[in-house]
Design a protein around this motif. Structure first.
Motif, PDB file in Angstrom:
ATOM      1  N   ARG A  15     -18.675  16.116 -11.807  1.00  0.00           N
ATOM      2  CA  ARG A  15     -18.127  17.418 -11.423  1.00  0.00           C
ATOM      3  C   ARG A  15     -16.665  17.289 -11.006  1.00  0.00           C
ATOM      4  NH1 ARG A  15     -22.306  19.032  -8.207  1.00  0.00           N
ATOM      5  NH2 ARG A  15     -21.275  18.331  -6.328  1.00  0.00           N
ATOM      6  N   ALA A  16     -16.304  16.142 -10.424  1.00  0.00           N
ATOM      7  CA  ALA A  16     -14.913  15.898 -10.028  1.00  0.00           C
ATOM      8  C   ALA A  16     -14.036  15.529 -11.222  1.00  0.00           C
ATOM      9  CB  ALA A  16     -14.854  14.790  -8.976  1.00  0.00           C
ATOM     10  N   GLY A  17     -14.667  15.334 -12.390  1.00  0.00           N
ATOM     11  CA  GLY A  17     -13.912  15.017 -13.601  1.00  0.00           C
ATOM     12  C   GLY A  17     -13.430  13.582 -13.662  1.00  0.00           C
ATOM     13  N   LEU A  18     -14.153  12.686 -13.011  1.00  0.00           N
ATOM     14  CA  LEU A  18     -13.747  11.280 -12.978  1.00  0.00           C
ATOM     15  C   LEU A  18     -14.678  10.415 -13.816  1.00  0.00           C
ATOM     16  CD1 LEU A  18     -13.117  10.946  -9.131  1.00  0.00           C
ATOM     17  CD2 LEU A  18     -11.379  11.125 -10.915  1.00  0.00           C
ATOM     18  N   ILE A  55     -13.367  11.475  -1.981  1.00  0.00           N
ATOM     19  CA  ILE A  55     -12.842  11.386  -3.349  1.00  0.00           C
ATOM     20  C   ILE A  55     -13.425  12.481  -4.239  1.00  0.00           C
ATOM     21  CG2 ILE A  55     -12.884   9.973  -5.444  1.00  0.00           C
ATOM     22  CD1 ILE A  55     -12.627   7.518  -3.580  1.00  0.00           C
ATOM     23  N   TYR A  56     -14.735  12.714  -4.104  1.00  0.00           N
ATOM     24  CA  TYR A  56     -15.411  13.704  -4.949  1.00  0.00           C
ATOM     25  C   TYR A  56     -15.342  15.112  -4.377  1.00  0.00           C
ATOM     26  CZ  TYR A  56     -17.584   9.625  -7.236  1.00  0.00           C
ATOM     27  OH  TYR A  56     -17.822   8.450  -7.902  1.00  0.00           O
ATOM     28  N   GLU A  57     -14.757  15.236  -3.178  1.00  0.00           N
ATOM     29  CA  GLU A  57     -14.635  16.531  -2.500  1.00  0.00           C
ATOM     30  C   GLU A  57     -15.995  17.212  -2.373  1.00  0.00           C
ATOM     31  OE1 GLU A  57     -11.561  18.853  -4.352  1.00  0.00           O
ATOM     32  OE2 GLU A  57     -10.064  17.297  -4.022  1.00  0.00           O
ATOM     33  N   VAL A  58     -16.936  16.484  -1.783  1.00  0.00           N
ATOM     34  CA  VAL A  58     -18.288  16.981  -1.581  1.00  0.00           C
ATOM     35  C   VAL A  58     -18.728  16.604  -0.171  1.00  0.00           C
ATOM     36  CG1 VAL A  58     -19.360  14.922  -2.583  1.00  0.00           C
ATOM     37  CG2 VAL A  58     -20.590  17.054  -2.619  1.00  0.00           C
ATOM     38  N   ASP A  59     -19.515  17.449   0.445  1.00  0.00           N
ATOM     39  CA  ASP A  59     -20.026  17.182   1.779  1.00  0.00           C
ATOM     40  C   ASP A  59     -21.023  16.025   1.724  1.00  0.00           C
ATOM     41  OD1 ASP A  59     -21.755  17.460   4.198  1.00  0.00           O
ATOM     42  OD2 ASP A  59     -20.522  19.243   4.530  1.00  0.00           O
ATOM     43  N   VAL A  60     -20.924  15.092   2.650  1.00  0.00           N
ATOM     44  CA  VAL A  60     -21.833  13.942   2.693  1.00  0.00           C
ATOM     45  C   VAL A  60     -23.284  14.404   2.728  1.00  0.00           C
ATOM     46  CG1 VAL A  60     -22.593  11.980   4.097  1.00  0.00           C
ATOM     47  CG2 VAL A  60     -20.169  12.400   3.792  1.00  0.00           C
ATOM     48  N   ARG A  61     -23.539  15.498   3.437  1.00  0.00           N
ATOM     49  CA  ARG A  61     -24.913  16.000   3.534  1.00  0.00           C
ATOM     50  C   ARG A  61     -25.473  16.382   2.171  1.00  0.00           C
ATOM     51  NH1 ARG A  61     -23.653  20.421   7.972  1.00  0.00           N
ATOM     52  NH2 ARG A  61     -21.899  20.546   6.542  1.00  0.00           N
ATOM     53  N   GLU A  62     -24.605  16.837   1.273  1.00  0.00           N
ATOM     54  CA  GLU A  62     -25.067  17.186  -0.073  1.00  0.00           C
ATOM     55  C   GLU A  62     -25.544  15.941  -0.823  1.00  0.00           C
ATOM     56  OE1 GLU A  62     -23.387  19.133  -4.203  1.00  0.00           O
ATOM     57  OE2 GLU A  62     -22.402  19.668  -2.329  1.00  0.00           O
ATOM     58  N   LEU A  63     -24.960  14.805  -0.501  1.00  0.00           N
ATOM     59  CA  LEU A  63     -25.334  13.554  -1.150  1.00  0.00           C
ATOM     60  C   LEU A  63     -26.608  12.954  -0.572  1.00  0.00           C
ATOM     61  CD1 LEU A  63     -21.776  11.955  -1.268  1.00  0.00           C
ATOM     62  CD2 LEU A  63     -22.960  13.134  -3.138  1.00  0.00           C
ATOM     63  N   LEU A  64     -26.992  13.417   0.606  1.00  0.00           N
ATOM     64  CA  LEU A  64     -28.116  12.807   1.309  1.00  0.00           C
ATOM     65  C   LEU A  64     -29.366  13.678   1.426  1.00  0.00           C
ATOM     66  CD1 LEU A  64     -26.170  11.157   4.258  1.00  0.00           C
ATOM     67  CD2 LEU A  64     -27.110  10.018   2.244  1.00  0.00           C
ATOM     68  N   PHE A  65     -29.175  14.988   1.495  1.00  0.00           N
ATOM     69  CA  PHE A  65     -30.304  15.857   1.838  1.00  0.00           C
ATOM     70  C   PHE A  65     -30.560  16.915   0.780  1.00  0.00           C
ATOM     71  CE2 PHE A  65     -28.204  14.700   5.915  1.00  0.00           C
ATOM     72  CZ  PHE A  65     -29.163  13.808   6.358  1.00  0.00           C
ATOM     73  N   LEU A  66     -31.776  16.967   0.287  1.00  0.00           N
ATOM     74  CA  LEU A  66     -32.177  17.950  -0.716  1.00  0.00           C
ATOM     75  C   LEU A  66     -31.968  19.370  -0.206  1.00  0.00           C
ATOM     76  CD1 LEU A  66     -33.491  18.673  -3.423  1.00  0.00           C
ATOM     77  CD2 LEU A  66     -35.705  18.474  -2.312  1.00  0.00           C
TER      78      LEU A  66
END
Length: 111
Positions: A15-18, A55-66
């Motif tokens: 999504r970050a285009g990387l 780097i990905y401009e995303v909240d850490v919680r989004e990476l951890l919690f459904l």
């Protein structure tokens, strides 16, 4: 690391285009490490997770919690629609009719 977090990291990178190479460079890791992380074959430190978040401009919680991800998706959609309607407000009535016509045709599968 959970498979959920690995999947969300990959989604966030895309999504970050990387590319994996670009992410590796920004993280000061090698591409293999990024590949292993995204395959849930390598654990992350809290610092690395925070760095991915920045780097990905995303909240850490989004990476951890459904639950946060589901709410986050809703929030992103709401923000997109809000931005869309703000743009529409700036258009003339004729331009708005044209936009709706194009959307309708696209939904119908004509365009």
């Amino acid at each position: 690391m959970s498979e959920f977090t690995a999947k969300k990291l990959k989604e966030a990178r895309v999504r970050a285009g990387l590319s994996q190479d670009e992410a590796a460079s920004l993280m000061k890791l090698n591409k293999r490490a990024i590949s292993q992380i995204e395959a849930a074959q390598r654990n992350l430190s809290a610092d690395e997770l925070a760095q991915f978040s920045r780097i990905y401009e995303v909240d850490v919680r989004e990476l951890l919690f459904l639950e946060f991800t589901e709410a986050g998706e809703e929030q992103r959609l709401a923000a997109k629609y809000s931005s869309f309607f703000k743009l529409l407000e700036k258009l003339s009535d004729r331009d708005i009719e044209d936009v709706y016509w194009v959307i309708k045709r696209k939904v119908e599968g004509v365009l």
